[in-house]
Scaffold this active site. Structure first.
Site, PDB file in Angstrom:
ATOM      1  N   GLY A  19     -10.806  -8.526 -12.190  1.00 57.14           N
ATOM      2  CA  GLY A  19      -9.583  -7.745 -12.004  1.00 57.14           C
ATOM      3  C   GLY A  19      -9.486  -7.057 -10.654  1.00 57.14           C
ATOM      4  N   ASN A  21      -7.836  -8.180  -8.116  1.00 57.05           N
ATOM      5  CA  ASN A  21      -6.425  -8.261  -7.702  1.00 57.05           C
ATOM      6  C   ASN A  21      -5.581  -7.239  -8.457  1.00 57.05           C
ATOM      7  OD1 ASN A  21      -5.604 -10.463  -5.718  1.00 57.05           O
ATOM      8  ND2 ASN A  21      -7.150 -11.481  -6.986  1.00 57.05           N
ATOM      9  N   ARG A  71      -2.358 -21.400 -28.756  1.00 53.61           N
ATOM     10  CA  ARG A  71      -1.767 -20.864 -27.517  1.00 53.61           C
ATOM     11  C   ARG A  71      -0.568 -19.973 -27.831  1.00 53.61           C
ATOM     12  NH1 ARG A  71      -1.324 -25.166 -22.975  1.00 53.61           N
ATOM     13  NH2 ARG A  71      -3.527 -24.712 -22.970  1.00 53.61           N
ATOM     14  N   ILE A  98      -3.488 -20.950 -19.877  1.00 58.07           N
ATOM     15  CA  ILE A  98      -2.181 -21.527 -19.547  1.00 58.07           C
ATOM     16  C   ILE A  98      -1.180 -20.998 -20.572  1.00 58.07           C
ATOM     17  CG2 ILE A  98      -0.874 -23.685 -19.463  1.00 58.07           C
ATOM     18  CD1 ILE A  98      -3.464 -24.999 -18.432  1.00 58.07           C
ATOM     19  N   LEU A  99      -0.034 -20.550 -20.094  1.00 59.22           N
ATOM     20  CA  LEU A  99       0.962 -19.966 -21.007  1.00 59.22           C
ATOM     21  C   LEU A  99       1.805 -21.067 -21.653  1.00 59.22           C
ATOM     22  CD1 LEU A  99       2.156 -17.081 -18.655  1.00 59.22           C
ATOM     23  CD2 LEU A  99       0.661 -16.850 -20.637  1.00 59.22           C
ATOM     24  N   ASN A 113       2.182 -15.433 -10.313  1.00 55.78           N
ATOM     25  CA  ASN A 113       0.755 -15.733 -10.402  1.00 55.78           C
ATOM     26  C   ASN A 113       0.181 -15.830  -8.991  1.00 55.78           C
ATOM     27  OD1 ASN A 113      -1.751 -16.623 -11.585  1.00 55.78           O
ATOM     28  ND2 ASN A 113      -1.220 -18.725 -10.973  1.00 55.78           N
ATOM     29  N   HIS A 115      -2.764 -17.828  -6.871  1.00 57.55           N
ATOM     30  CA  HIS A 115      -3.618 -19.011  -6.994  1.00 57.55           C
ATOM     31  C   HIS A 115      -4.423 -19.169  -5.699  1.00 57.55           C
ATOM     32  CE1 HIS A 115      -4.846 -22.943  -8.403  1.00 57.55           C
ATOM     33  NE2 HIS A 115      -4.589 -23.407  -7.196  1.00 57.55           N
ATOM     34  N   SER A 142      -1.955 -18.408  -2.610  1.00 59.66           N
ATOM     35  CA  SER A 142      -0.492 -18.475  -2.739  1.00 59.66           C
ATOM     36  C   SER A 142      -0.046 -17.619  -3.920  1.00 59.66           C
ATOM     37  CB  SER A 142      -0.030 -19.918  -3.035  1.00 59.66           C
ATOM     38  OG  SER A 142      -0.612 -20.827  -2.123  1.00 59.66           O
ATOM     39  N   GLU A 149       5.400 -26.061 -15.566  1.00 56.30           N
ATOM     40  CA  GLU A 149       4.414 -26.960 -14.949  1.00 56.30           C
ATOM     41  C   GLU A 149       3.359 -26.149 -14.184  1.00 56.30           C
ATOM     42  OE1 GLU A 149       4.209 -30.561 -11.736  1.00 56.30           O
ATOM     43  OE2 GLU A 149       6.194 -29.931 -12.443  1.00 56.30           O
ATOM     44  N   ASP A 151       0.972 -24.311 -11.800  1.00 61.34           N
ATOM     45  CA  ASP A 151       0.888 -24.003 -10.361  1.00 61.34           C
ATOM     46  C   ASP A 151       1.972 -24.705  -9.537  1.00 61.34           C
ATOM     47  OD1 ASP A 151      -1.380 -22.473 -10.927  1.00 61.34           O
ATOM     48  OD2 ASP A 151      -2.749 -24.143 -10.549  1.00 61.34           O
ATOM     49  N   ALA A 179      -8.263 -11.520   1.316  1.00 63.23           N
ATOM     50  CA  ALA A 179      -6.905 -11.859   1.765  1.00 63.23           C
ATOM     51  C   ALA A 179      -5.900 -11.720   0.616  1.00 63.23           C
ATOM     52  CB  ALA A 179      -6.891 -13.286   2.323  1.00 63.23           C
TER      53      ALA A 179
HETATM   54  C1  GRF Z   1      -8.404 -14.897  -7.848  1.00 62.38           C
HETATM   55  O1  GRF Z   1      -9.125 -15.658  -6.929  1.00 62.38           O
HETATM   56  C2  GRF Z   1      -7.086 -15.516  -8.120  1.00 62.38           C
HETATM   57  O2  GRF Z   1      -6.582 -16.255  -7.055  1.00 62.38           O
HETATM   58  C3  GRF Z   1      -7.384 -16.444  -9.269  1.00 62.38           C
HETATM   59  O3  GRF Z   1      -8.334 -15.772 -10.042  1.00 62.38           O
HETATM   60  C4  GRF Z   1      -9.068 -14.871  -9.230  1.00 62.38           C
HETATM   61  C5  GRF Z   1      -8.992 -13.534  -9.871  1.00 62.38           C
HETATM   62  O4  GRF Z   1      -9.911 -12.624  -9.319  1.00 62.38           O
HETATM   63  N1  GRF Z   1      -6.160 -16.778  -9.967  1.00 62.38           N
HETATM   64  P1  GRF Z   1      -9.928 -11.106  -9.757  1.00 62.38           P
HETATM   65  O5  GRF Z   1     -10.181 -11.067 -11.266  1.00 62.38           O
HETATM   66  O6  GRF Z   1      -8.625 -10.528  -9.395  1.00 62.38           O
HETATM   67  O7  GRF Z   1     -11.047 -10.478  -9.017  1.00 62.38           O
END
Ligand code: GRF
Length: 325
Positions: A19, A21, A71, A98-99, A113, A115, A142, A149, A151, A179
């Site tokens: 977590g 991000n 799911r 996947i949702l 999302n 990716h 990204s 579909e 990503d 980044a």
């Molecule tokens: C990130 O690299 C993101 O791009 C991918 O999953 C990872 C999540 O990392 N979808 P974190 O849990 O936010 O550290």
């Protein structure tokens, strides 16, 4: 983009792992200019590290293990928690499920999302390894809108990260993560404030208005206006009004059938319609564009109707004939 005092969009963040991000989003959301606030952090793993941090920061958390559930069942539990928390958008930050299509369709355009690749390259898993093996000069991340579909939805922001000759998937992943933490909050912010951004709204209106037959744009009293017909004899069927005459509304003005209809709309649906200064006197109604739940299909219907009410007969003849059946 600054949020200009507008209400912050409540969002739910879905995670499966560390977590980081989510943490980047959380601290960004506490900047005064943020366009969003996190009302829930939810996970398919009760031991996801990010849940602890969210709780520590006073954010509501929710966990529902996907194990032993279909799911649809998993999605229903996550969705209910998001709705109960009042979320209007969902941010996937390392959510490794996947949702279901139904979920994605119900939240159409309201799920983002991140990716870890430069999409459209390397959808799915092992993105860093695949970039290194391919000899790419750059990896990256990204942010995209989620569609059924995998990503494949519209990419709204990207960042490139140079690949070093001795990079392993892990060392590259670490730099990409840094980044991502810069990219994601900004992308979410920009995307969620589009609904209050006059440039974005005008561009949408322009595309819809100019898609109608024999139309052109002409400024009128400083506002963008849209006309149908020839250069000299054309008639206005729409104006774009950006907070005119002390109003808070960014609006589209279109023709109604007259004062009765106009007053009816304004009285019964004041969160959608208003009587604009000056134009209201001649039966034009204002449709508020900077509001949540705006439906562009509805805007398109009004533009078409207004266009039709002043377009030359030779353009509307076929439509009029079709109406008779
Ligand atoms: C990130 O690299 C993101 O791009 C991918 O999953 C990872 C999540 O990392 N979808 P974190 O849990 O936010 O550290």
């Amino acid at each position: 983009m600054a949020n200009q005092g507008a209400k912050r969009v409540p969002v739910a963040v879905f995670i499966s792992g560390t977590g980081t991000n989510m943490a980047a989003l959380l601290y960004a959301s506490r900047q005064h200019s943020s366009a969003f606030e996190i009302v829930l952090v939810a996970s398919n793993k009760s031991d996801a590290k990010g849940l602890e941090l969210a709780a520590l920061e006073g954010i509501e958390t929710f966990a529902h293990s996907h194990k032993g559930h279909s799911r649809e069942e998993q999605d229903a539990a996550m969705e209910q928690a998001a709705r109960e928390a009042g979320a209007e958008a969902i941010i996937l930050a390392g959510y490794m499920r996947i949702l279901s299509d139904g979920f994605v369709e119900r939240w159409q355009g309201r799920i983002l999302n991140i990716h870890p690749s430069l999409l459209p390259k390397y959808k799915g898993l092992d993105t860093h390894q695949r970039a290194i093996e391919a000899g790419d000069g750059h990896g990256g991340a990204s942010v995209h809108v989620v569609t059924p579909e995998l990503d494949a939805g519209e990419v709204i922001a990207q960042v490139k990260v140079a690949i070093a000759p001795d990079d392993t998937p892990d060392t590259l992943a670490m730099r990409v993560r840094i980044a991502e933490h810069q990219l994601f909050p900004r992308a979410v912010n920009d995307y969620l404030s589009r609904g209050n951004d006059p440039d974005f709204l005008l561009e949408k209106v322009r595309n819809l208005a100019l898609a109608l037959a024999e139309t052109h744009e002409r400024e009128s009293h400083g506002s963008p206006g849209f006309r149908v017909g020839g250069d000299k004899s054309g008639k206005f069927f729409a104006y774009f009004a950006d907070r005119h005459h002390g109003s808070d509304h960014i609006a589209l003005l279109v023709r109604t059938s007259g004062m009765d209809e106009l007053l009816n709309l304004v009285e019964n649906q004041p969160d959608i319609y208003f009587k604009p200064a000056f134009y209201g006197a001649s039966g034009w109604v204002g449709i508020i564009l900077n509001r949540s739940g705006l439906d562009w299909g509805h805007v398109e219907e009004w533009l078409t109707r207004s266009w039709r009410s002043v377009a030359p007969k030779r353009l509307t003849k076929l439509l009029d004939a079709a109406d008779m059946f």
